[in-house]
Design a protein around this motif. Structure first.
Motif, PDB file in Angstrom:
ATOM      1  N   ASP A  48      -8.593  -1.414   1.678  1.00 17.47           N
ATOM      2  CA  ASP A  48      -9.033   0.394   0.799  1.00 17.47           C
ATOM      3  C   ASP A  48      -7.976   0.987   0.530  1.00 17.47           C
ATOM      4  N   ILE A  49      -6.618   0.510   1.624  1.00 13.45           N
ATOM      5  CA  ILE A  49      -5.485   1.554   1.506  1.00 13.45           C
ATOM      6  C   ILE A  49      -4.562   0.498   2.404  1.00 13.45           C
ATOM      7  N   ILE A  50      -3.237   1.449   1.097  1.00 12.00           N
ATOM      8  CA  ILE A  50      -1.977   0.502   1.595  1.00 12.00           C
ATOM      9  C   ILE A  50      -0.694   1.522   1.415  1.00 12.00           C
ATOM     10  N   LEU A  51      -0.239   0.865   2.909  1.00 17.29           N
ATOM     11  CA  LEU A  51       0.744   1.438   3.967  1.00 17.29           C
ATOM     12  C   LEU A  51       2.519   0.228   3.558  1.00 17.29           C
ATOM     13  N   LEU A  52       2.925   1.249   2.342  1.00 18.49           N
ATOM     14  CA  LEU A  52       4.174   0.485   1.608  1.00 18.49           C
ATOM     15  C   LEU A  52       5.201   0.829   2.252  1.00 18.49           C
ATOM     16  N   ASP A  53       6.056  -0.308   2.529  1.00 17.05           N
ATOM     17  CA  ASP A  53       7.742  -0.068   3.074  1.00 17.05           C
ATOM     18  C   ASP A  53       7.941  -0.411   0.716  1.00 17.05           C
ATOM     19  N   VAL A  54       9.232   0.162   1.045  1.00 19.96           N
ATOM     20  CA  VAL A  54      10.081   0.700  -0.052  1.00 19.96           C
ATOM     21  C   VAL A  54      11.705  -0.400  -0.274  1.00 19.96           C
ATOM     22  N   MET A  55      11.969  -0.125   0.818  1.00 23.23           N
ATOM     23  CA  MET A  55      13.175  -1.882   0.885  1.00 23.23           C
ATOM     24  C   MET A  55      12.616  -2.818   1.223  1.00 23.23           C
TER      25      MET A  55
END
Length: 473
Positions: A48-55
């Protein structure tokens, strides 16, 4: 509030920490260690939701977000970038890639959970609209996903509520580079202006003089006309607790002062894109409802709608002790119109006939295309005498003015036969009323057409309405 949260990070310790925080709040947590794995999970609609790291190696978070937001199947999934990057340019880059928010590590547990809960509420609302809109796709209404992917978020109408000249004189011109902006310096008038202005976004300063900005946000959420308008709050950095409270009452996004122009524009575009997408979904739902109950050719209600509501109208008439009239109409010799002039001409006649029906009845009357060239009109609070007068008026409106066909190149004479009956006995089946009206229509046909015949209930005498002068058909 249960939701499935996908945590994407290549550092196991970070994944474990976020998983523990979210699980403690009773969220279901999925994990992925790279962008490709995350894209596969999202494609299967498992989160439902994504917590996304950048590096991350191979594919960074910006690229993952761009791919998600450019895919019609996944663009509606909220993405929150959680990263150590903290410069305004990094935030803008994330927002321009399509991220819904950009949180800088270390993230406060309270801020993280508040943001996830806020996005979960919005996602559930969007999912409900999407599910309802699925039927509209099946019956030919275009899905809005591809338009949403292509939407730049520019050209919106924004209401800026701010009573400090030093603030709105700076923010207004920033926003005006991409949008149409109205500035409201009187917070007491803001709700009324927002309700009347059809805005795509309302930006509210929480540092208003002598007015509670959060109360204004709450009022916007409580009114039907502004309930779905996105709200972007702007506050001082030390007002963290008020911002969190704002997320709880329905604020969609926020910015801390000093406001960076590019970040302001990026967040405004994000909210406007979402508004347009959900508006398209609501329109699709409404269109699917209308298509399910409306005859596409004439614009009148269809037989399904009539059969669903006829019993209700009859029950209401009986409970109020009021009469209910029902007319069955059949265009005379309609087959010969199709045979002699073509089916396009027949369609022209049906459309014009429906228009004349609308002009001859009241707003509370129910007009339906029953099938082919047959129509039904249901008239609440109407006795047999009044129904007969309406039928005669309608008959004359058809017979006295030829119908234009083939884009006005030809005009042909058309007449209609009408059968009328009424429901005037409490408890009488509405099917009996329909049968009497059908019998009356049959008699009108047998008597020469171009006439209206009324058959009363068994305890009343039947009546024949006079035929107007002219050739019967």
């Amino acid at each position: 509030m249960s939701a499935r949260i996908l945590v994407v990070d290549d550092v196991p310790a970070n994944v474990k920490l976020l998983e523990a925080r979210l699980s403690a709040e009773y969220f279901d947590v999925l994990t992925a260690s790279n962008g490709a794995e995350a894209l596969q999970i999202c494609q299967r609609a498992e989160c439902d939701i994504i917590l996304l790291d950048v590096m991350m190696p191979d594919m960074d978070g910006f690229e993952v977000c761009r791919r998600l937001k450019s895919n019609p199947a996944t663009h509606f999934i909220p993405v929150v970038m959680v990263t150590a990057l903290d410069s305004p340019s990094d935030r803008v880059r994330g927002l321009e890639a399509g991220a819904d928010d950009f949180l800088t590590k270390p993230v406060s547990d309270v801020v993280l959970i508040a943001r996830v809960r806020s996005l979960t509420r919005l996602k559930m609302m969007t999912d409900e609209l999407r599910m309802r809109a699925l039927t509209s796709i099946e019956i030919g209404v275009q899905a809005p996903e591809r338009n949403a992917v292509a939407d730049s978020g520019r050209g919106g109408r924004i209401l800026l509520v701010d009573d400090r000249p030093s603030s709105y004189e700076r923010l207004g011109p920033m926003l005006a580079t991409e949008h149409s902006v109205d500035v409201e310096t009187n917070p007491a008038e803001a709700v009324f202006n927002a309700a009347d202005g059809n805005y795509d976004l309302v930006i509210v300063s929480l540092d208003l003089n002598d007015f509670d900005g959060l109360r204004l946000c709450s009022q916007l959420r409580s009114l039907e006309r502004t309930r779905h308008v996105p709200i972007l709050a702007i506050a001082e950095a030390e007002n963290n607790s008020r911002l969190l409270r704002g997320l709880e009452i329905g604020v969609n996004d926020y910015l801390l002062r000093p406001v960076d122009k590019n970040e302001l524009l990026a967040r405004a575009r994000t909210q406007i894109r979402k508004r347009r997408y959900t508006d398209h979904l609501r329109d699709n739902v409404q269109n699917s409802i209308e298509m399910a109950i409306t005859d596409a050719l004439t614009g009148l209600h269809n037989r399904r709608y009539m059969e669903t509501h006829l019993a209700t109208l009859a029950d209401q008439a009986a409970s109020r002790g009021k009469p209910l009239a029902l007319m069955m109409l059949d265009i005379d010799y309609f087959k010969s119109i199709n045979d002699n002039y073509g089916h396009d001409a027949g369609d022209d006649v049906l459309r014009e006939f429906a228009m004349r029906v609308r002009k001859s009845i009241r707003g509370i009357d129910l007009a339906c295309r029953y099938g082919g060239e047959e129509f039904v009109i249901v008239m609440p609070e109407t006795d047999l005498h009044v129904a007969g007068m309406v039928a005669e008026r309608l008959r004359r409106s058809v017979a006295n003015e030829p119908f234009a066909v083939h884009k006005g190149e030809k005009r042909i004479e058309v007449t209609v036969s009408i059968g009328i009956s009424t429901l005037e006995q409490k408890g009488e089946p509405i099917a009996d009323v329909m049968k009497r009206a059908d019998n009356a229509l049959y008699r009108a046909k047998n008597e020469g057409r171009n006439r209206a015949v009324a058959i009363a209930p068994v305890h009343q005498p039947s009546s024949f309405l006079p035929q107007a002068a002219g050739r019967g058909r």
